[in-house]
Design an enzyme around this catalytic site. Structure first.
Site, PDB file in Angstrom:
ATOM      1  N   GLN A  87      -4.948  -1.616   9.297  1.00  0.00           N
ATOM      2  CA  GLN A  87      -4.831  -2.956   8.720  1.00  0.00           C
ATOM      3  C   GLN A  87      -5.435  -3.991   9.660  1.00  0.00           C
ATOM      4  OE1 GLN A  87      -3.669  -3.477   5.609  1.00  0.00           O
ATOM      5  NE2 GLN A  87      -4.004  -5.657   5.729  1.00  0.00           N
ATOM      6  N   ASP A  90     -11.254   2.578   3.484  1.00  0.00           N
ATOM      7  CA  ASP A  90     -11.615   1.163   3.360  1.00  0.00           C
ATOM      8  C   ASP A  90     -13.113   1.009   3.071  1.00  0.00           C
ATOM      9  OD1 ASP A  90      -9.614  -0.836   3.606  1.00  0.00           O
ATOM     10  OD2 ASP A  90      -9.352  -0.384   5.741  1.00  0.00           O
ATOM     11  N   LYS A 104       0.836  -1.206   0.000  1.00  0.00           N
ATOM     12  CA  LYS A 104       0.000   0.000   0.000  1.00  0.00           C
ATOM     13  C   LYS A 104       0.869   1.254   0.000  1.00  0.00           C
ATOM     14  CE  LYS A 104      -3.857  -2.455   2.023  1.00  0.00           C
ATOM     15  NZ  LYS A 104      -4.618  -2.880   3.202  1.00  0.00           N
TER      16      LYS A 104
END
Ligand code: GUN
Length: 284
Positions: free
Chosen positions: A95, A118, A51
Site C-alpha cells: 500500500q 497493482d 481490500k
C-alpha cells in the site's frame, strides 16, 4: 443524462470472479493476496481493510502484513522477497504512500512481475504499453469497465485524459488507445484546457482538484468519468468534476463516491485471479 452505478458494475465483476474462484478451488487452487501496509496512515488503513474484505467476499486467501512506521528498507525488502517465494501467495500489494524514509520504487521493482497485481512494475507497465499483458492497472481498467457498461463504443471517439500520473493518467490513455480512441493527455501545464475538453466525446478526469471540471468545459452528450477523490470546502467527499453543473450536459457520468472507487478493488481481485491462473499454468 445517466449516472453510471459503479457499485453495481463492481458487484457484477466481483460476482463473476467469485464464480471463477469456486471453480479454481475445485481444482485445488485458492488465489492468495498479500497486502503490506507500513505505518499508521488512516486512509491507507481503510483501503487495506476494504481490500481484505473484498478478498474474503470472492473466496480468496488474504494475509495482511502491518509493519511499524520505523520499518527499515532492508526489513521491507526481506518481506517482499519471502512473499515472492511463497506458493500460496499469488499477488503482492504494498500500500502506498510509504513513510518518507522508504523507497517505493525499490519495493515495486522487487515484487516479482507475475505477482505484481497493482501492475506498477516496469515490466508490467511495458507489457501494457505494447498490448501484451497479464495484468492491467486497477484504476484505468476499472474506468474501461465503466465505459463498457454504458454500451458506448470508444472506437474513433475523441478522448481527453486530464492528468498524467504513472498510476492513472498515462496507462488510462493507453487503454483508450488500445480501443481505437483518438487520445489527448492534458495536465497542469496544458494551455487552453477548456478548448480541448470541449471537443471530447469522452473525458477522464484524474487531476486531484475538487470540482475542477466545470459545465462550460464539457460538450453536450459527453461521457464523463471522475477519478478524483477530494474534499470540498465543507469537508465532503467530492471528485474532480463539478457534478451538479456538469451532469445535465452528459450522456453518462460517474458519481463520487460510488463511481470509479468501487471498480479499483474489483480490478485488483481480477488481477489476483489472473495471477493465480498464470502461476498455476491455467489459461487466463
Ligand atoms: N494507494 C492508493 N491507491 C493505491 C493503489 O492502487 N495501490 C497501492 N498499492 N497503493 C495505493
Amino acid at each position: 443524462m445517466n449516472i453510471i452505478d459503479g457499485k453495481a458494475v463492481s458487484a457484477a465483476v466481483r460476482s463473476r470472479i467469485a464464480n471463477e474462484t469456486a471453480k479454481l478451488k475445485n481444482m485445488g487452487v485458492t488465489p492468495g493476496l498479500a497486502v503490506i501496509i507500513v505505518g499508521n496512515d488512516s486512509a491507507s488503513q481503510v483501503y487495506v481493510r476494504n481490500k481484505e474484505k473484498a478478498c474474503a467476499d470472492v473466496g480468496f486467501y488474504s494475509e495482511k502484513f502491518a509493519l511499524p512506521e520505523n520499518t527499515t528498507q532492508a526489513q521491507l525488502n526481506a518481506l517482499v522477497e519471502s512473499l515472492n517465494e511463497r506458493k500460496d501467495i499469488n499477488g503482492i500489494l504494498c500500500q502506498l504512500p510509504l513513510p518518507p524514509h522508504l523507497d517505493d520504487k525499490a519495493v515495486i521493482n522487487l515484487i516479482r512481475p507475475d505477482k505484481d497485481v497493482d501492475c506498477f512494475h516496469p515490466v508490467n507497465v511495458g507489457a501494457v504499453m505494447i498490448g501484451d499483458y497479464n495484468y492491467l492497472p486497477c484504476t484505468p481498467a476499472g474506468v474501461m469497465e465503466l465505459i463498457h457498461s454504458t454500451g458506448v463504443s470508444v472506437e474513433s471517439k475523441k478522448a481527453v485524459v486530464i492528468g498524467r500520473s504513472n498510476i492513472v493518467g498515462k496507462p488510462m490513455a493507453m487503454l483508450l488507445l488500445h480501443e481505437n480512441a483518438t487520445v489527448e493527455i492534458a495536465h497542469s501545464k496544458t494551455k487552453n484546457l477548456a478548448e480541448i475538453t470541449k471537443t471530447a466525446d469522452i473525458i477522464v478526469a484524474a487531476v486531484g482538484r475538487a470540482k475542477f471540471l466545470k459545465a462550460d468545459m464539457v460538450k453536450d452528450g459527453a461521457v464523463v468519468i471522475d477519478v478524483g477523490m477530494n474534499r470540498d470546502e465543507n469537508g465532503k467527499l467530492c471528485g474532480d468534476i463539478d457534478f451538479s453543473g456538469v451532469a445535465p450536459k452528459c450522456s453518462y457520468i460517474t458519481p463520487v463516491p460510488g463511481g470509479v472507487g468501487p471498480m479499483t478493488i474489483a480490478m485488483l481481485m481480477q488481477n489476483t485471479l489472473s495471477a493465480a491462473k498464470v502461476q498455476n499454468n491455467l489459461t487466463k
